[in-house]
Design a protein around this motif. Structure first.
Motif, PDB file in Angstrom:
ATOM      1  N   LEU A 170      72.087  71.536  34.388  1.00  0.00           N
ATOM      2  CA  LEU A 170      73.154  71.337  35.375  1.00  0.00           C
ATOM      3  C   LEU A 170      73.397  69.864  35.661  1.00  0.00           C
ATOM      4  O   LEU A 170      74.522  69.445  35.967  1.00  0.00           O
ATOM      5  N   ALA A 171      72.352  69.054  35.567  1.00  0.00           N
ATOM      6  CA  ALA A 171      72.458  67.623  35.865  1.00  0.00           C
ATOM      7  C   ALA A 171      73.001  66.819  34.688  1.00  0.00           C
ATOM      8  O   ALA A 171      73.379  65.654  34.852  1.00  0.00           O
ATOM      9  N   ASN A 172      73.055  67.424  33.511  1.00  0.00           N
ATOM     10  CA  ASN A 172      73.517  66.737  32.306  1.00  0.00           C
ATOM     11  C   ASN A 172      75.026  66.944  32.156  1.00  0.00           C
ATOM     12  O   ASN A 172      75.482  67.983  31.690  1.00  0.00           O
ATOM     13  N   ARG A 173      75.814  65.954  32.553  1.00  0.00           N
ATOM     14  CA  ARG A 173      77.270  66.117  32.572  1.00  0.00           C
ATOM     15  C   ARG A 173      77.853  66.358  31.180  1.00  0.00           C
ATOM     16  O   ARG A 173      78.774  67.153  31.020  1.00  0.00           O
ATOM     17  N   GLU A 174      77.306  65.676  30.183  1.00  0.00           N
ATOM     18  CA  GLU A 174      77.823  65.835  28.825  1.00  0.00           C
ATOM     19  C   GLU A 174      77.580  67.260  28.322  1.00  0.00           C
ATOM     20  O   GLU A 174      78.467  67.893  27.755  1.00  0.00           O
ATOM     21  N   LEU A 175      76.372  67.758  28.570  1.00  0.00           N
ATOM     22  CA  LEU A 175      76.039  69.118  28.142  1.00  0.00           C
ATOM     23  C   LEU A 175      76.857  70.141  28.924  1.00  0.00           C
ATOM     24  O   LEU A 175      77.352  71.122  28.356  1.00  0.00           O
ATOM     25  N   MET A 176      77.022  69.924  30.222  1.00  0.00           N
ATOM     26  CA  MET A 176      77.789  70.862  31.037  1.00  0.00           C
ATOM     27  C   MET A 176      79.256  70.902  30.628  1.00  0.00           C
ATOM     28  O   MET A 176      79.902  71.949  30.706  1.00  0.00           O
ATOM     29  N   SER A 177      79.789  69.777  30.155  1.00  0.00           N
ATOM     30  CA  SER A 177      81.179  69.773  29.702  1.00  0.00           C
ATOM     31  C   SER A 177      81.359  70.679  28.491  1.00  0.00           C
ATOM     32  O   SER A 177      82.436  71.243  28.262  1.00  0.00           O
ATOM     33  N   ILE A 178      80.284  70.834  27.708  1.00  0.00           N
ATOM     34  CA  ILE A 178      80.315  71.723  26.545  1.00  0.00           C
ATOM     35  C   ILE A 178      80.134  73.177  26.973  1.00  0.00           C
ATOM     36  O   ILE A 178      80.780  74.084  26.445  1.00  0.00           O
TER      37      ILE A 178
END
Length: 264
Positions: A154-162
């Motif tokens: 949840l804290a990883n913005r790049e991963l969450m964008s995916i």
């Protein structure tokens, strides 16, 4: 027989029965893969992997229940050549229920048992704000509340964008689905519920029995909504017992049939 729609962690030659498991919203085969080594002999685990995850990562996730279940039916038909059990957690329970409806509608083999986990009955009306309509910030806060996604993800913005398109599609399915038909399956249903699950109260779980002619069995499990992850050993132990009971029942029927033939 393996394809993008499912993963078989431990293929079983001439399996006596298949345990077909469907994931919760945003989930995938990882939840079930470790189960394979802990199941009774002769049981083959089939973990369903809908589009949008795993080997299907490049394919958009379905946000329409009818289209999802029709595609799932076409993909899973080869797996229905022997006895099987359907297991689904949360959204997976409702997808499994619609899959069951399709099986009966098309006069296909029905499962030996239906196991619903962490889910209100399919006719339950939604009373809260649809999660899929929330802003990204509200949506992520809701994911934090239900505690089904690791904090580091949840804290990883790049991963969450995916991941957000997949999550929103799955939650749209969960938000908009409600069964309004009339059906009674000639099956036994087992329902698992978290004792601390605020969204799926234990007292509501017996409502699944409305759609089954045989008994409904409610099994409280310690933990919240994602007890399937936090209390994995407890869930697997229950599933093992159900499989062993089924096997004993089948063996008893065979013995009775053999005895009847001898006395003719």
């Amino acid at each position: 027989m393996e394809n993008q729609w499912f993963v078989i962690p431990k293929p079983v030659h001439a399996a006596r029965i298949r345990l077909i498991c469907l994931p919760y919203a945003g989930g995938g085969v990882r939840t079930y893969q470790s189960w394979a080594a802990q199941l009774p002999d002769g049981v083959e685990l089939v973990a369903v992997q809908p589009p949008g995850r795993g080997g299907f990562m490049g394919t958009p996730a379905y946000n329409d229940m009818t289209k999802l279940v029709n595609a799932l039916f076409n993909a899973m038909s080869p797996m229905l050549d022997r006895p099987f059990i359907l297991f689904g957690h949360s959204l997976g329970s409702r997808v499994a229920f619609e899959f069951l409806c399709q099986l009966q509608l098309r006069n296909q083999r029905l499962p030996e048992l239906f196991i619903a986990s962490g889910s209100n009955s399919p006719d339950t009306a939604r009373t809260k704000l649809p999660t899929s309509l929330m802003s990204d910030e509200q949506f992520i806060a809701e994911l934090q509340r239900i505690n089904g996604t690791p904090a580091e993800v949840l804290a990883n913005r790049e991963l969450m964008s995916i991941l957000l398109p997949l999550l929103r599609a799955d939650f749209h399915l969960a938000d908009t689905y409600r069964f309004t038909g009339s059906v009674k399956f000639p099956l036994e249903v087992h329902v698992l519920g978290g004792q601390d699950d605020e969204d799926v109260p234990l007292e509501n779980l017996s409502n699944w029995g409305r759609f089954f002619k045989k008994n409904v069995h409610v099994h409280p499990v310690s933990g919240g909504h994602f007890f399937i992850e936090t209390q994995q050993s407890e869930v697997i132990a229950l599933v093992r017992r159900l499989l062993q009971t089924w096997q004993i029942s089948v063996e008893s029927k065979h013995l009775i049939q053999s005895a009847q033939k001898l006395h003719r």
